[in-house]
Write an enzyme that holds these catalytic residues in place. Sequence first.
Site, PDB file in Angstrom:
ATOM      1  N   HIS A 166      47.429  40.410  32.437  1.00  0.00           N
ATOM      2  CA  HIS A 166      48.510  40.826  33.341  1.00  0.00           C
ATOM      3  C   HIS A 166      48.722  42.329  33.375  1.00  0.00           C
ATOM      4  O   HIS A 166      48.924  42.925  34.419  1.00  0.00           O
ATOM      5  CB  HIS A 166      49.836  40.207  32.876  1.00  0.00           C
ATOM      6  CG  HIS A 166      50.105  38.918  33.546  1.00  0.00           C
ATOM      7  ND1 HIS A 166      50.343  37.765  32.857  1.00  0.00           N
ATOM      8  CD2 HIS A 166      50.150  38.604  34.841  1.00  0.00           C
ATOM      9  CE1 HIS A 166      50.522  36.799  33.707  1.00  0.00           C
ATOM     10  NE2 HIS A 166      50.420  37.265  34.918  1.00  0.00           N
TER      11      HIS A 166
ATOM     12  N   ASP B 159      29.135  29.708  45.667  1.00  0.00           N
ATOM     13  CA  ASP B 159      28.756  28.308  45.448  1.00  0.00           C
ATOM     14  C   ASP B 159      27.487  27.952  46.202  1.00  0.00           C
ATOM     15  O   ASP B 159      26.680  27.164  45.704  1.00  0.00           O
ATOM     16  CB  ASP B 159      29.899  27.378  45.879  1.00  0.00           C
ATOM     17  CG  ASP B 159      30.920  27.228  44.766  1.00  0.00           C
ATOM     18  OD1 ASP B 159      30.501  27.023  43.615  1.00  0.00           O
ATOM     19  OD2 ASP B 159      32.124  27.341  45.037  1.00  0.00           O
TER      20      ASP B 159
ATOM     21  N   CYS C 143      32.858  35.045  52.768  1.00  0.00           N
ATOM     22  CA  CYS C 143      33.850  35.479  51.775  1.00  0.00           C
ATOM     23  C   CYS C 143      33.302  35.396  50.355  1.00  0.00           C
ATOM     24  O   CYS C 143      34.013  35.661  49.400  1.00  0.00           O
ATOM     25  CB  CYS C 143      35.143  34.683  51.906  1.00  0.00           C
ATOM     26  SG  CYS C 143      34.910  32.935  51.626  1.00  0.00           S
TER      27      CYS C 143
ATOM     28  N   GLU D  24      29.461  26.148  51.819  1.00  0.00           N
ATOM     29  CA  GLU D  24      29.032  26.471  50.453  1.00  0.00           C
ATOM     30  C   GLU D  24      28.260  25.319  49.807  1.00  0.00           C
ATOM     31  O   GLU D  24      27.938  25.370  48.627  1.00  0.00           O
ATOM     32  CB  GLU D  24      30.222  26.904  49.594  1.00  0.00           C
ATOM     33  CG  GLU D  24      31.428  25.995  49.641  1.00  0.00           C
ATOM     34  CD  GLU D  24      32.624  26.529  48.855  1.00  0.00           C
ATOM     35  OE1 GLU D  24      32.495  27.511  48.112  1.00  0.00           O
ATOM     36  OE2 GLU D  24      33.705  25.927  48.981  1.00  0.00           O
TER      37      GLU D  24
HETATM   38  C1  PEP Z   1      32.344  31.052  47.129  1.00  0.00           C
HETATM   39  O1  PEP Z   1      31.980  29.992  46.604  1.00  0.00           O
HETATM   40  O2  PEP Z   1      31.553  31.907  47.574  1.00  0.00           O
HETATM   41  C2  PEP Z   1      33.777  31.365  47.246  1.00  0.00           C
HETATM   42  C3  PEP Z   1      34.198  32.413  47.912  1.00  0.00           C
HETATM   43  O3  PEP Z   1      34.642  30.552  46.605  1.00  0.00           O
HETATM   44  P1  PEP Z   1      34.954  30.570  45.034  1.00  0.00           P
HETATM   45  O4  PEP Z   1      34.274  31.752  44.441  1.00  0.00           O
HETATM   46  O5  PEP Z   1      36.433  30.600  44.913  1.00  0.00           O
HETATM   47  O6  PEP Z   1      34.370  29.258  44.604  1.00  0.00           O
HETATM   48 MG    MG Z   2      33.371  28.370  46.324  1.00  0.00          MG
END
Ligand code: PEP
Ligand code: MG
Length: 619
Positions: free
Chosen positions: A211, A478, A525, A454
């Site tokens: 934190h 993922d 993302c 993913e």
């Molecule tokens: C991903 O899998 O690329 C993603 C953005 O989700 P997380 O990292 O939260 O699994």
């Molecule tokens: Mg993911």
Amino acid sequence: MREGSETLTETRENNSQLEMSQTITGLPASPGIAIGPAFVLEPGIIKTVKRRIKAGEIKSEQARFVQAITAAESEISAILDDIPEELKEHSEVLKSHLLMLKDRMIFDRTLKTIEDNRINAEWALEKAVKHIHSLFAQVKDTYIRERMEDIEYLVKRVQLLLSDNDSSPNLREMDEPCVVVAHELSPADTVQMFKQNVLAFVTVTGSRTSHTAILARALGIPAVVGLEGGIGGISPDDLLIVDGLKGKVIVSPDQETIADYQAKQQSYISYRLEVIHNSSLPAETRDGYRVKIKANMELLDEIPFVISHGAEGVGLFRTEFLYIANPDKLPSEEELYSSYREVVERLAPYPVTIRTLDIGGDKFVSTIPLDQEINPALGLRAIRLCLKEKGLFWDQLRAILRASAHGEVRILFPLVSGRTEIMQVKALLEQVKDELRENEIPFDENLKTGIMIEVPSAVMVADILAREVDFFSIGTNDLIQYALAIDRVNESVSHLYQPLHPGVLRMIHATVSAAHKAGIEAAMCGEMAGEPMYAPILLGMGIDEFSMNAMVIPKVKRVIRRCHHDDCVKLVDRLLDAPSISEIRYLLEDFLRTHCPEEFDPEEAKYPEFATAGSPLMN
Ligand code: PEP
Ligand code: MG
């Protein structure tokens, strides 16, 4: 490997005495450089002794413990009452500390142990903490494990109050700008620090995700944590240089070193100003091709950075945090709604993509008990869990829909593997909308719905899925894990985790093509979107929106602004034909060297938030 700690460096001879400066290494927790006197906030080592008590003393011993807890509560409440408006969001952490003090495992257990074992309060509390320690040790999630630090801090406060030895210096006594030095700092201390003249802080405990480190970064205070060798060599008023970029603390530096760091400090300040100034420029290639750059976020603390680093909204709001934050109960719909609403309102007029709960796999929450699984990454996680635990999902969907009445919200569903899942999710979302309409609760009737791509099967049926949603967001973290059969959290196979694998590039390309054919947007993302060196590939493939950690936005924007979209398209044509990772790497490096050499200058590595991790040009 960190450099050796406590390197003693002989410095200049001064007044015929040999002065010694000392360099202590630690972890860079918050960037920046500070120079100033030490304010040592060390409550000292408390030695807990075991003492047997008589049956007749049990009640008074318990009362002594309750009194110490009450005193600790009063301290926290006083800080809470005093909290300035700009730090309001951190009051949640302090409120959770109030709850922790009265937690069954601490409070009830200590009282019971005093009675059952007839021992003093200090020792009974120590036993309770040992028990919590053993439970936390089994948890894999780093965030939850780090909450143990909060508990330890609180317990130390209570032990001090019990020992009647609370003579540690108080931050309120600081009357000039100082560097705070402590074994550890609680969020309460940290919040308190921001009201004082704190130049930087250094601690023995802590990590980048604790934190205090998060707060320091959110509020721009340089910090070094996890000091190797401790703080024994620092005395009150010693002059310190804190290098939050490199994770170094220099004690009693000589004049030459001070001058050197003053120059570094100035250069860092100018650099940050330039970065922030330029980060508001559009993410547009030299030939006028424009993409959107958004931020990934988990904590409300990150909002100021998201805004100052030039994000055009949030492309991935991971909502797991609110569930992880309270180990005792699930967040209510109201709590979820108020936090989503806050993000949406503070980001307005930019949109916020809220991803529904992605628990399971490597993320655990004590309030959602999951069976032990042999392959959790392939088990009951994310959308699968939500479709099973419909009550949990319902509350979250209501909260997200309600937040959509306060700004532009997009909803994103993780780990979708095929059409059946998306149809089930959409049907449920419609039921939630009907309920809100019946109760005349406002929400955005045009709320856009997207899915994470993913899972490899989703790539293969991307054309079918694209008919059902408004956008895709590619989760490369993922996708790479599942495509290459590489556990993303297993260090022993991490060298095989290869974003540049021809199979991965073809999957991304196929997903973007399917999205565009159906007339929907393809966002990304996963971490790949925030790697500056991959930007030309993603531009060439047609990714419409890049979403990443806010800190890297300026760097990715700069790379994009140096490229020609036409060149990137040609690069992608060649990469998709290349047979191996090494050939792809070679072609990409060649492209980067030709088109944006300045962006991959090793000098950039001096500012860690922009270091291009894993970039072959940096090795
Ligand atoms: C991903 O899998 O690329 C993603 C953005 O989700 P997380 O990292 O939260 O699994
Ligand atoms: Mg993911």
